[in-house]
Design a protein around this motif. Structure first.
Motif, PDB file in Angstrom:
ATOM      1  N   LYS A  20      41.627 -84.750 -25.512  1.00 13.99           N
ATOM      2  CA  LYS A  20      42.082 -86.501 -26.078  1.00 13.99           C
ATOM      3  C   LYS A  20      43.966 -86.459 -25.997  1.00 13.99           C
ATOM      4  CE  LYS A  20      39.799 -88.740 -29.136  1.00 13.99           C
ATOM      5  NZ  LYS A  20      39.440 -88.575 -30.423  1.00 13.99           N
ATOM      6  N   ASN A  21      44.584 -85.139 -25.958  1.00 18.67           N
ATOM      7  CA  ASN A  21      46.240 -84.821 -25.812  1.00 18.67           C
ATOM      8  C   ASN A  21      46.592 -84.533 -24.111  1.00 18.67           C
ATOM      9  OD1 ASN A  21      46.803 -85.198 -28.922  1.00 18.67           O
ATOM     10  ND2 ASN A  21      45.075 -84.265 -29.242  1.00 18.67           N
ATOM     11  N   SER A  22      45.884 -84.924 -23.580  1.00 23.37           N
ATOM     12  CA  SER A  22      46.262 -84.319 -22.122  1.00 23.37           C
ATOM     13  C   SER A  22      46.534 -83.239 -21.676  1.00 23.37           C
ATOM     14  CB  SER A  22      47.300 -85.263 -21.607  1.00 23.37           C
ATOM     15  OG  SER A  22      47.887 -86.949 -22.268  1.00 23.37           O
ATOM     16  N   TYR A  23      45.829 -81.945 -22.599  1.00 23.80           N
ATOM     17  CA  TYR A  23      45.564 -81.403 -21.679  1.00 23.80           C
ATOM     18  C   TYR A  23      44.206 -81.241 -20.959  1.00 23.80           C
ATOM     19  CZ  TYR A  23      47.970 -79.031 -25.815  1.00 23.80           C
ATOM     20  OH  TYR A  23      49.149 -79.141 -26.401  1.00 23.80           O
ATOM     21  N   THR A  24      44.327 -79.949 -19.456  1.00 25.69           N
ATOM     22  CA  THR A  24      43.496 -79.976 -18.821  1.00 25.69           C
ATOM     23  C   THR A  24      42.934 -78.362 -19.824  1.00 25.69           C
ATOM     24  OG1 THR A  24      44.509 -80.251 -16.634  1.00 25.69           O
ATOM     25  CG2 THR A  24      42.623 -79.255 -16.641  1.00 25.69           C
ATOM     26  N   VAL A  25      41.443 -78.847 -19.776  1.00 26.01           N
ATOM     27  CA  VAL A  25      40.462 -76.975 -20.917  1.00 26.01           C
ATOM     28  C   VAL A  25      39.825 -77.277 -19.727  1.00 26.01           C
ATOM     29  CG1 VAL A  25      38.623 -77.326 -22.362  1.00 26.01           C
ATOM     30  CG2 VAL A  25      40.942 -78.910 -22.471  1.00 26.01           C
ATOM     31  N   SER A  26      40.143 -75.152 -19.589  1.00 26.87           N
ATOM     32  CA  SER A  26      38.797 -74.531 -18.706  1.00 26.87           C
ATOM     33  C   SER A  26      38.228 -73.102 -19.754  1.00 26.87           C
ATOM     34  CB  SER A  26      39.565 -74.125 -17.598  1.00 26.87           C
ATOM     35  OG  SER A  26      40.178 -74.503 -16.899  1.00 26.87           O
ATOM     36  N   ILE A  27      36.529 -73.691 -19.605  1.00 25.15           N
ATOM     37  CA  ILE A  27      35.988 -72.704 -19.755  1.00 25.15           C
ATOM     38  C   ILE A  27      35.773 -71.568 -19.337  1.00 25.15           C
ATOM     39  CG2 ILE A  27      33.853 -72.793 -21.168  1.00 25.15           C
ATOM     40  CD1 ILE A  27      33.650 -75.765 -21.760  1.00 25.15           C
ATOM     41  N   ARG A  41      49.102 -77.357 -20.203  1.00 25.16           N
ATOM     42  CA  ARG A  41      49.844 -79.014 -19.909  1.00 25.16           C
ATOM     43  C   ARG A  41      50.814 -78.551 -19.193  1.00 25.16           C
ATOM     44  NH1 ARG A  41      50.659 -81.636 -25.518  1.00 25.16           N
ATOM     45  NH2 ARG A  41      51.346 -83.834 -24.939  1.00 25.16           N
ATOM     46  N   LYS A  42      51.611 -79.897 -19.044  1.00 27.42           N
ATOM     47  CA  LYS A  42      52.568 -79.322 -17.359  1.00 27.42           C
ATOM     48  C   LYS A  42      53.490 -78.170 -17.169  1.00 27.42           C
ATOM     49  CE  LYS A  42      54.809 -83.084 -21.322  1.00 27.42           C
ATOM     50  NZ  LYS A  42      56.027 -82.703 -22.234  1.00 27.42           N
ATOM     51  N   ASN A  43      52.210 -77.731 -16.328  1.00 25.48           N
ATOM     52  CA  ASN A  43      51.967 -76.254 -15.829  1.00 25.48           C
ATOM     53  C   ASN A  43      52.037 -75.313 -16.231  1.00 25.48           C
ATOM     54  OD1 ASN A  43      51.459 -77.844 -13.256  1.00 25.48           O
ATOM     55  ND2 ASN A  43      54.125 -78.497 -13.285  1.00 25.48           N
ATOM     56  N   LYS A  44      51.475 -75.316 -17.552  1.00 23.08           N
ATOM     57  CA  LYS A  44      51.764 -74.029 -18.346  1.00 23.08           C
ATOM     58  C   LYS A  44      50.505 -73.734 -18.750  1.00 23.08           C
ATOM     59  CE  LYS A  44      56.509 -74.025 -19.983  1.00 23.08           C
ATOM     60  NZ  LYS A  44      57.616 -74.090 -20.489  1.00 23.08           N
TER      61      LYS A  44
END
Length: 122
Positions: A20-27, A41-44
């Protein structure tokens, strides 16, 4: 509710929050690492340990920072001793906290009191 079910709730809520807060999530593929999620987020890129708690002490939720196991329940890991970047906590009341590990000084438990209110995200 057993500990695996609690862990699944915490993980699901954390994924929901980050998406919801625009992070890419990896499991991660397995559970041998010290973190539960990788977020970007933002390439970090950051690693996140997720905890779910139902335990209260003096009306404040308490979160264990240790992982225990084996036949005698001995401590095999402490979050603050790992290289994890963040702790994401979900309480039974669905309060959520996104806390930088560098701001945690305790090695065994934290109480979600005024000290951590700035990290409350829900």
């Amino acid at each position: 509710m057993n500990s695996q079910e609690k862990g699944n709730i915490g993980l699901g809520e954390a994924i929901n929050y980050f998406c919801k807060n625009s992070y890419t999530v990896s499991i991660p593929l397995n559970d041998t690492q010290k973190y539960d999620l990788v977020i970007e987020r933002k390439n970090k890129i950051y690693t996140v340990q997720v905890k779910y708690t139902t335990h209260k002490d003096k009306n404040k939720y308490q979160v264990s920072l240790r992982s225990c196991g084996g036949t005698n329940g001995s401590v095999y890991s402490r979050i603050v001793d790992t290289k994890v970047d963040y702790l994401f906590v979900v309480t039974k009341d669905n309060d959520q906290y996104f806390i930088p590990i560098k701001n945690i000084t305790s090695k065994s438990t934290i109480n979600l009191c005024d000290k951590y209110k700035e990290y409350k995200v829900n």
